[in-house]
Design an enzyme around this catalytic site. Structure first.
Site, PDB file in Angstrom:
ATOM      1  N   HIS A  26       0.847  -1.184   0.000  1.00 27.54           N
ATOM      2  CA  HIS A  26       0.000   0.000   0.000  1.00 27.54           C
ATOM      3  C   HIS A  26       0.893   1.248   0.000  1.00 27.54           C
ATOM      4  O   HIS A  26       2.078   1.162   0.316  1.00 27.54           O
ATOM      5  CB  HIS A  26      -0.824  -0.050   1.287  1.00 27.54           C
ATOM      6  CG  HIS A  26      -1.899   0.981   1.400  1.00 27.54           C
ATOM      7  ND1 HIS A  26      -2.623   1.406   0.324  1.00 27.54           N
ATOM      8  CD2 HIS A  26      -2.400   1.638   2.472  1.00 27.54           C
ATOM      9  CE1 HIS A  26      -3.510   2.295   0.741  1.00 27.54           C
ATOM     10  NE2 HIS A  26      -3.393   2.449   2.034  1.00 27.54           N
ATOM     11  N   THR A  27       0.310   2.401  -0.308  1.00 31.04           N
ATOM     12  CA  THR A  27       0.992   3.674  -0.151  1.00 31.04           C
ATOM     13  C   THR A  27       1.523   3.749   1.280  1.00 31.04           C
ATOM     14  O   THR A  27       0.782   3.444   2.209  1.00 31.04           O
ATOM     15  CB  THR A  27      -0.024   4.819  -0.364  1.00 31.04           C
ATOM     16  OG1 THR A  27      -0.694   4.566  -1.578  1.00 31.04           O
ATOM     17  CG2 THR A  27       0.645   6.164  -0.402  1.00 31.04           C
ATOM     18  N   GLY A  28       2.788   4.099   1.451  1.00 29.00           N
ATOM     19  CA  GLY A  28       3.335   4.209   2.801  1.00 29.00           C
ATOM     20  C   GLY A  28       3.847   2.898   3.364  1.00 29.00           C
ATOM     21  O   GLY A  28       4.221   2.833   4.525  1.00 29.00           O
ATOM     22  N   SER A  29       3.897   1.844   2.540  1.00 24.58           N
ATOM     23  CA  SER A  29       4.375   0.553   3.041  1.00 24.58           C
ATOM     24  C   SER A  29       5.895   0.504   3.094  1.00 24.58           C
ATOM     25  O   SER A  29       6.475  -0.390   3.690  1.00 24.58           O
ATOM     26  CB  SER A  29       3.857  -0.585   2.164  1.00 24.58           C
ATOM     27  OG  SER A  29       4.365  -0.448   0.853  1.00 24.58           O
ATOM     28  N   GLY A  30       6.546   1.459   2.440  1.00 23.50           N
ATOM     29  CA  GLY A  30       8.009   1.511   2.448  1.00 23.50           C
ATOM     30  C   GLY A  30       8.630   1.009   1.160  1.00 23.50           C
ATOM     31  O   GLY A  30       9.847   0.911   1.053  1.00 23.50           O
ATOM     32  N   LYS A  31       7.791   0.711   0.148  1.00 26.62           N
ATOM     33  CA  LYS A  31       8.358   0.098  -1.057  1.00 26.62           C
ATOM     34  C   LYS A  31       9.247   1.055  -1.852  1.00 26.62           C
ATOM     35  O   LYS A  31      10.294   0.632  -2.350  1.00 26.62           O
ATOM     36  CB  LYS A  31       7.265  -0.547  -1.928  1.00 26.62           C
ATOM     37  CG  LYS A  31       6.093   0.323  -2.295  1.00 26.62           C
ATOM     38  CD  LYS A  31       4.986  -0.547  -2.876  1.00 26.62           C
ATOM     39  CE  LYS A  31       3.942   0.268  -3.629  1.00 26.62           C
ATOM     40  NZ  LYS A  31       3.386   1.414  -2.864  1.00 26.62           N
ATOM     41  N   SER A  32       8.886   2.331  -1.935  1.00 27.93           N
ATOM     42  CA  SER A  32       9.760   3.284  -2.638  1.00 27.93           C
ATOM     43  C   SER A  32      11.047   3.510  -1.855  1.00 27.93           C
ATOM     44  O   SER A  32      12.119   3.677  -2.442  1.00 27.93           O
ATOM     45  CB  SER A  32       9.056   4.630  -2.836  1.00 27.93           C
ATOM     46  OG  SER A  32       7.962   4.472  -3.697  1.00 27.93           O
TER      47      SER A  32
ATOM     48  N   GLU B 173       6.897   1.848  -9.508  1.00 28.20           N
ATOM     49  CA  GLU B 173       5.586   1.976 -10.162  1.00 28.20           C
ATOM     50  C   GLU B 173       5.706   2.208 -11.674  1.00 28.20           C
ATOM     51  O   GLU B 173       5.188   3.196 -12.200  1.00 28.20           O
ATOM     52  CB  GLU B 173       4.771   3.131  -9.557  1.00 28.20           C
ATOM     53  CG  GLU B 173       4.472   2.989  -8.078  1.00 28.20           C
ATOM     54  CD  GLU B 173       3.370   1.992  -7.762  1.00 28.20           C
ATOM     55  OE1 GLU B 173       2.871   1.328  -8.707  1.00 28.20           O
ATOM     56  OE2 GLU B 173       3.036   1.836  -6.589  1.00 28.20           O
TER      57      GLU B 173
END
Lengths: 281, 273
Positions: free
Chosen positions: A41-47, A169
């Site tokens: 999700h947005t904010g999961s730390g993936k970026s 993304e």
């Protein structure tokens, strides 16, 4: 030959009142020619994780290893290692600045002191790898379609000749045909030996193309497995912000109702099971 | 409200400077008040240009365009059209102007010369509708892509437009954010707002009451979703999403009733799964 992140921990604004933990012990591994998708999700730390793989961020704890060498931030070796990992940011085309595609793709290599024809070869090879025809090189990148612009952005990273390509993304904002073309292109690049790490919340493309998937939630690694395993896990343990593709959701509903079909099934298999009423009681 | 169209475009032609071919070559579109129209088409088919014409951001080189019964060519009407038929773009960074979330939302209403109480009411409502209330004091640059898109939408909603035109304005949202936004759009549409949504996302299209397809600068198909799903979708060379292929099979085998939407959960419900 591999790119490894081991138990990475990272906080933004560390040591201030605004400190915000972004990664809490996340590990990822990709070998040459592999394709790993990091989903969340947005904010999961993936970026944040993507930026660690490219050594843009320094972990609070844990380490990044590239081809067996630990990257020590700030060292001269880190610079060399970073060149092996190309990072394509989210909406990379917003960073275009050049008037022609040739100039855009050739920007990084033009700083290496190459001769004119070497630079041209480098630009042409990168453009071809990204599926761009030589005529496009003369175009103004701002005038291209969304899908073409995305390719130019990826080509400008490929021009740096990385061994690992990390994309944040990559399919965002592309139409269905654009997504299909882009993923086909990434598969071709991968066949050439380049490894792909895709950070995405597009579960469809992740399930279709990855060898392995990593699911993050609030900076924690909550699942790692093959696409099939990950789809089964997510069908039973929904994660906020991650919605399975419609056919997988439909197969999930069938399985819940007692149908014995794989979570990633073709339409004929689903129809077959439905019409035979092959429900386990 | 009468039956007069709220948007009426006839024979619109538009060419960008230096472009080899016109972006619009005789586009016709009529939208009635309260409709929810999904506008589809491949990249470069002229969708965004048509959206900008509806909003009076571009003036057609030929043809007529009336938005909210006002002539888009009349300079006196242009500001009223831009406010009454608000346009939200794909890239939120192109439309966020202030550094704090609530100040960005207030920017539009402040320029309308409203009282401070009215501005506050509109800002509160727009933030509430877009789920950004808890982020109102945050720096707009610190928002995620999806949150920025919601902020851009909040800025448009604060104008309280009669028509809302969304140009791929949900592309950066994650599926959950999109579901929340669709629910918000459904409520706005139910309360009378006309929606024109440019999208290629199946979940969005499945909720529209009418579908219009663009190709090479023209509207080439315009009709009801059920007719579209039955076969038109493929005729225009769109990729068939898996759920639509399943839907078509289930309909042709009479396993689900006509009128079911091609959404996984709706089909599962219809099959009592």
């Amino acid at each position: 030959m591999s790119l490894t992140a081991e138990k990475i921990t990272y906080s933004y604004n560390e040591g201030t009142a605004a400190e915000r933990p972004a990664l809490r012990g996340v590990s990822v591994f990709v070998g040459r020619g592999g394709w790993v998708s990091v989903v969340g999700h947005t904010g999961s730390g993936k970026s944040t994780l993507a930026q660690h793989l490219n050594l843009l961020l320094t972990p609070k704890s844990g380490k990044i290893e590239i081809d067996g060498k630990t990257a020590v931030p700030g060292s001269s070796g880190a610079r060399e290692l970073r060149r092996k990992v190309g990072l394509v940011f989210q909406y990379p085309e917003t960073q275009f600045f050049a008037e022609t595609v040739r100039e855009e793709i050739g920007f990084a290599p033009s700083n290496w002191g190459l001769k004119k024809d070497e630079l041209e070869d480098c630009v042409r090879a990168a453009a071809a790898a990204a599926g761009l025809t030589p005529e496009v090189l003369e175009s103004n990148p701002f005038r291209l379609s969304g899908g073409q612009r995305r390719r130019v952005a990826i080509a400008s990273v490929i021009a740096m000749k990385p061994d690992y390509l990390v994309l944040d993304e990559p399919t965002a904002g592309l139409d269905a045909a654009g997504v299909r073309d882009l993923t086909r292109m990434l598969n071709e690049i991968r066949a050439g030996g380049l490894a792909v790490v895709q950070v995405t919340h597009d579960l469809k493309s992740a399930l279709e193309h990855s060898d392995m998937m990593l699911v993050l939630e609030k900076g924690r690694e909550i699942y790692a497995g093959t696409p099939e395993e990950t789809a089964s896990y997510l069908a039973e343990h929904p994660v906020k912000g991650l919605v399975l593709p419609p056919l997988v959701r439909f197969a999930g509903r069938m399985r819940q109702s007692g149908f014995d079909i794989p979570i990633i099934s073709g339409i004929p298999a689903m129809l077959g099971a439905l019409s035979e009423g092959a429900r386990r009681i | 409200m009468g039956k007069d169209p709220i948007i009426s475009i006839r024979g619109a032609v538009y060419s960008y400077k230096g472009a080899p071919s016109p972006a619009l070559c005789g586009a016709d579109l009529e939208v009635l008040p309260g409709e929810w129209v999904a506008l589809l088409g491949a990249n470069g088919s002229g969708k965004s240009t048509l959206a900008k014409i509806c909003n009076a951001l571009l003036e057609p080189t030929q043809g007529d365009c009336f938005s909210l019964s006002m002539d888009c060519r009349d300079p006196a009407c242009v500001p009223l059209i831009r406010q009454g038929a608000a346009l939200v773009f794909q890239n939120p960074d192109d439309q966020i102007v202030a550094s704090i979330v609530e100040e960005d939302v207030a920017f539009g209403p402040e320029n309308l010369g409203l009282t401070s109480g009215e501005i506050r009411r509109r800002v509160d409502r727009a933030l509430e509708l877009t789920g950004l209330s808890e982020h109102r004091r945050r720096g707009s640059h610190s928002l995620s892509g999806g949150q920025k898109q919601r902020l851009a939408l909040a800025g448009a909603l604060a104008l309280e437009p009669k028509v809302l035109i969304l140009d791929e304005a949900t592309s950066m949202l994650d599926p959950e954010g999109r579901a929340a936004l669709l629910e918000c759009l459904r409520e706005l549409n139910a309360s009378g707002m006309t929606l024109i949504q440019i999208t290629h996302i199946m979940e969005d299209i499945a909720r529209a009451g009418r579908i219009a397809v663009m190709q090479s600068g023209r509207i080439v198909w315009d009709g009801l979703p059920a007719d579209f799903w039955r076969g038109e979708y493929l005729r225009f060379g769109f990729d068939e999403p898996g759920e639509l292929a399943l839907y078509r099979e289930l309909i042709s085998r009479k396993m689900i009733p006509e009128g079911t939407r091609p959404i996984a959960e709706d089909m599962a419900e219809a099959l009592c799964l």
